[in-house]
Design an enzyme around this catalytic site. Sequence first.
Site, PDB file in Angstrom:
ATOM      1  N   ARG A  69       9.887 -14.745 -12.764  1.00 43.31           N
ATOM      2  CA  ARG A  69       9.877 -14.008 -11.559  1.00 43.31           C
ATOM      3  C   ARG A  69      11.160 -14.205 -10.733  1.00 43.31           C
ATOM      4  O   ARG A  69      11.782 -13.342 -10.597  1.00 43.31           O
ATOM      5  CB  ARG A  69       8.667 -14.141 -10.874  1.00 43.31           C
ATOM      6  CG  ARG A  69       7.325 -13.439 -11.265  1.00 43.31           C
ATOM      7  CD  ARG A  69       6.394 -13.547 -10.303  1.00 43.31           C
ATOM      8  NE  ARG A  69       6.656 -12.824  -9.139  1.00 43.31           N
ATOM      9  CZ  ARG A  69       5.750 -13.003  -8.076  1.00 43.31           C
ATOM     10  NH1 ARG A  69       4.865 -14.046  -7.639  1.00 43.31           N
ATOM     11  NH2 ARG A  69       6.164 -12.211  -6.790  1.00 43.31           N
ATOM     12  N   VAL A  98       8.220 -11.718  -1.438  1.00 38.09           N
ATOM     13  CA  VAL A  98       8.715 -13.221  -1.556  1.00 38.09           C
ATOM     14  C   VAL A  98      10.033 -13.465  -2.199  1.00 38.09           C
ATOM     15  O   VAL A  98      10.563 -14.098  -2.349  1.00 38.09           O
ATOM     16  CB  VAL A  98       7.656 -14.149  -2.433  1.00 38.09           C
ATOM     17  CG1 VAL A  98       6.455 -14.253  -1.503  1.00 38.09           C
ATOM     18  CG2 VAL A  98       7.422 -13.573  -3.727  1.00 38.09           C
ATOM     19  N   ASP A  99      10.820 -11.933  -2.383  1.00 38.01           N
ATOM     20  CA  ASP A  99      11.992 -11.931  -3.060  1.00 38.01           C
ATOM     21  C   ASP A  99      12.888 -12.055  -1.684  1.00 38.01           C
ATOM     22  O   ASP A  99      12.533 -11.869  -0.593  1.00 38.01           O
ATOM     23  CB  ASP A  99      12.307 -10.537  -3.547  1.00 38.01           C
ATOM     24  CG  ASP A  99      12.146  -9.390  -2.828  1.00 38.01           C
ATOM     25  OD1 ASP A  99      11.443  -8.445  -2.996  1.00 38.01           O
ATOM     26  OD2 ASP A  99      12.981  -9.111  -1.696  1.00 38.01           O
ATOM     27  N   HIS A 114       4.245 -14.058   3.302  1.00 39.15           N
ATOM     28  CA  HIS A 114       3.778 -14.771   2.170  1.00 39.15           C
ATOM     29  C   HIS A 114       4.753 -15.797   1.574  1.00 39.15           C
ATOM     30  O   HIS A 114       4.659 -16.249   0.423  1.00 39.15           O
ATOM     31  CB  HIS A 114       3.464 -13.669   1.102  1.00 39.15           C
ATOM     32  CG  HIS A 114       2.111 -12.926   1.413  1.00 39.15           C
ATOM     33  ND1 HIS A 114       1.942 -11.710   0.900  1.00 39.15           N
ATOM     34  CD2 HIS A 114       1.307 -13.144   2.352  1.00 39.15           C
ATOM     35  CE1 HIS A 114       0.617 -11.166   1.545  1.00 39.15           C
ATOM     36  NE2 HIS A 114       0.336 -11.874   2.461  1.00 39.15           N
ATOM     37  N   GLY A 183       5.843   0.886   1.226  1.00 41.24           N
ATOM     38  CA  GLY A 183       5.716   0.297  -0.063  1.00 41.24           C
ATOM     39  C   GLY A 183       4.742  -0.784   0.063  1.00 41.24           C
ATOM     40  O   GLY A 183       4.812  -1.807  -0.839  1.00 41.24           O
ATOM     41  N   SER A 185       0.361  -1.036  -0.885  1.00 39.70           N
ATOM     42  CA  SER A 185      -1.128  -0.530  -0.825  1.00 39.70           C
ATOM     43  C   SER A 185      -1.909  -0.999   0.377  1.00 39.70           C
ATOM     44  O   SER A 185      -2.764  -0.275   0.506  1.00 39.70           O
ATOM     45  CB  SER A 185      -1.673  -1.249  -2.071  1.00 39.70           C
ATOM     46  OG  SER A 185      -1.723  -2.611  -2.071  1.00 39.70           O
ATOM     47  N   GLN A 211       2.273   6.690  -3.026  1.00 47.35           N
ATOM     48  CA  GLN A 211       1.043   7.288  -3.373  1.00 47.35           C
ATOM     49  C   GLN A 211       0.196   6.997  -2.023  1.00 47.35           C
ATOM     50  O   GLN A 211       0.585   5.986  -0.988  1.00 47.35           O
ATOM     51  CB  GLN A 211       0.483   6.707  -4.491  1.00 47.35           C
ATOM     52  CG  GLN A 211       0.403   5.238  -4.331  1.00 47.35           C
ATOM     53  CD  GLN A 211       0.023   4.727  -5.965  1.00 47.35           C
ATOM     54  OE1 GLN A 211      -0.559   5.375  -6.808  1.00 47.35           O
ATOM     55  NE2 GLN A 211       0.182   3.545  -6.274  1.00 47.35           N
ATOM     56  N   ALA A 227      10.989   4.773  -1.417  1.00 49.74           N
ATOM     57  CA  ALA A 227      11.583   3.977  -0.147  1.00 49.74           C
ATOM     58  C   ALA A 227      13.107   3.996  -0.051  1.00 49.74           C
ATOM     59  O   ALA A 227      13.551   4.478   0.738  1.00 49.74           O
ATOM     60  CB  ALA A 227      11.191   2.425  -0.181  1.00 49.74           C
TER      61      ALA A 227
HETATM   62  N1  APR Z   1       8.934   3.472  -2.888  1.00 45.05           N
HETATM   63  C1  APR Z   1       7.679   3.291  -2.117  1.00 45.05           C
HETATM   64  N2  APR Z   1       6.744   2.710  -2.299  1.00 45.05           N
HETATM   65  C2  APR Z   1       6.571   2.415  -3.473  1.00 45.05           C
HETATM   66  C3  APR Z   1       7.433   2.458  -4.542  1.00 45.05           C
HETATM   67  C4  APR Z   1       8.857   2.970  -4.477  1.00 45.05           C
HETATM   68  N3  APR Z   1       9.766   3.056  -4.947  1.00 45.05           N
HETATM   69  N4  APR Z   1       6.944   1.986  -5.759  1.00 45.05           N
HETATM   70  C5  APR Z   1       5.784   1.576  -5.492  1.00 45.05           C
HETATM   71  N5  APR Z   1       5.092   1.797  -4.377  1.00 45.05           N
HETATM   72  C6  APR Z   1       4.128   1.617  -3.600  1.00 45.05           C
HETATM   73  C7  APR Z   1       2.966   1.838  -4.433  1.00 45.05           C
HETATM   74  O1  APR Z   1       2.409   3.150  -4.253  1.00 45.05           O
HETATM   75  C8  APR Z   1       2.020   0.869  -3.992  1.00 45.05           C
HETATM   76  O2  APR Z   1       1.071   1.330  -3.061  1.00 45.05           O
HETATM   77  O3  APR Z   1       4.303   0.416  -3.021  1.00 45.05           O
HETATM   78  C9  APR Z   1       2.828  -0.150  -3.144  1.00 45.05           C
HETATM   79  C10 APR Z   1       2.763  -1.584  -3.860  1.00 45.05           C
HETATM   80  O4  APR Z   1       1.338  -2.021  -3.430  1.00 45.05           O
HETATM   81  P1  APR Z   1       1.165  -3.477  -4.250  1.00 45.05           P
HETATM   82  O5  APR Z   1       1.650  -3.423  -5.525  1.00 45.05           O
HETATM   83  O6  APR Z   1      -0.217  -3.641  -3.817  1.00 45.05           O
HETATM   84  O7  APR Z   1       1.931  -4.553  -3.323  1.00 45.05           O
HETATM   85  P2  APR Z   1       1.502  -4.958  -1.868  1.00 45.05           P
HETATM   86  O8  APR Z   1       0.909  -4.084  -0.946  1.00 45.05           O
HETATM   87  O9  APR Z   1       2.905  -5.723  -1.576  1.00 45.05           O
HETATM   88  O10 APR Z   1       0.755  -6.262  -2.213  1.00 45.05           O
HETATM   89  C11 APR Z   1       0.373  -7.076  -1.321  1.00 45.05           C
HETATM   90  O11 APR Z   1      -0.908  -8.549  -2.672  1.00 45.05           O
HETATM   91  O12 APR Z   1      -0.879  -9.789  -4.534  1.00 45.05           O
HETATM   92  C12 APR Z   1      -0.639  -9.849  -3.237  1.00 45.05           C
HETATM   93  O13 APR Z   1       0.945 -11.459  -2.382  1.00 45.05           O
HETATM   94  C13 APR Z   1       1.000 -10.371  -3.076  1.00 45.05           C
HETATM   95  O14 APR Z   1       2.398  -9.564  -1.354  1.00 45.05           O
HETATM   96  C14 APR Z   1       1.436  -9.347  -1.998  1.00 45.05           C
HETATM   97  C15 APR Z   1       0.157  -8.533  -1.785  1.00 45.05           C
END
Ligand code: APR
Length: 236
Positions: A69, A98-99, A114, A183, A185, A211, A227
């Site tokens: 990663r 975490v990037d 995180h 960005g 969920s 979404q 985004a």
């Molecule tokens: N622009 C905007 N939104 C986007 C894009 C984009 N280009 N690509 C993906 N997404 C959205 C997706 O629709 C999704 O709802 O970003 C969201 C990413 O959600 P997750 O993959 O669940 O990531 P995140 O919400 O950051 O997860 C939270 O979970 O696993 C732990 O520690 C980890 O920090 C992470 C936390």
Amino acid sequence: MSKTASRIVSEARNLVAFSGAGLSAESGVPTFRDATTGGLWKRHDPTKLASPQGFARDPQLVVEWYAHRRRAIAQAVPNPAHRALAARDDILNITQNVDDLLERAGAQALVRLHGTLAADRCDSGCGYRESIDLADPPSLRSCPRCGDHLRPDVVWFGETLPANVWEAAESACRRCDVLLIIGTSAAVHPAAGLIGLAKASGAQLIVINTQPSEASELADIELLGNASALVPEVLD
Ligand code: APR
């Protein structure tokens, strides 16, 4: 709709951005749950990799996975959304990521819920921590101070967020009048709880996501899209 969002942002007195993996997706950093980008966890079981139990069970596997990663993040570059956020010194960035892309874009005020992959730490209590080169990530190694294994300086499943970090994020979300949610969920707590806290404190919520998410029902405005296009538009 994005014009209304831009107006709300331009009139904000205390603007906070809360971001997740979707902020860095267009930089090539895989998200966690987003099926369209081959979410990271879909290929790996998080409890095996991102947890104290997983690390205790197989520290070598965990460190190798993080090295993979880290190299991917080193290859990534900040996208226009990172740059637009970093260009605004009136925005406090609270990120689940975490990037180091917000830092590389020049963001100063950053709350890292995180942790960061750009460092390793020792959990023995000796307090040892060291920055690492993401492009040349270390393999499994012992703490030079006490001999325990060093681990990535991130919050794993089952671990609590550092109290000072959480307090900073909570206080910012209580005081902000506009929260930009980018960005994420909004599925993982306690981080996602900051959204409801900001709402309950009277903030207007603007969601930018590809979404619908668990933040959708609280959003005053929800902009569905990338985004890298929408964040610069809203912050302009
Ligand atoms: N622009 C905007 N939104 C986007 C894009 C984009 N280009 N690509 C993906 N997404 C959205 C997706 O629709 C999704 O709802 O970003 C969201 C990413 O959600 P997750 O993959 O669940 O990531 P995140 O919400 O950051 O997860 C939270 O979970 O696993 C732990 O520690 C980890 O920090 C992470 C936390």
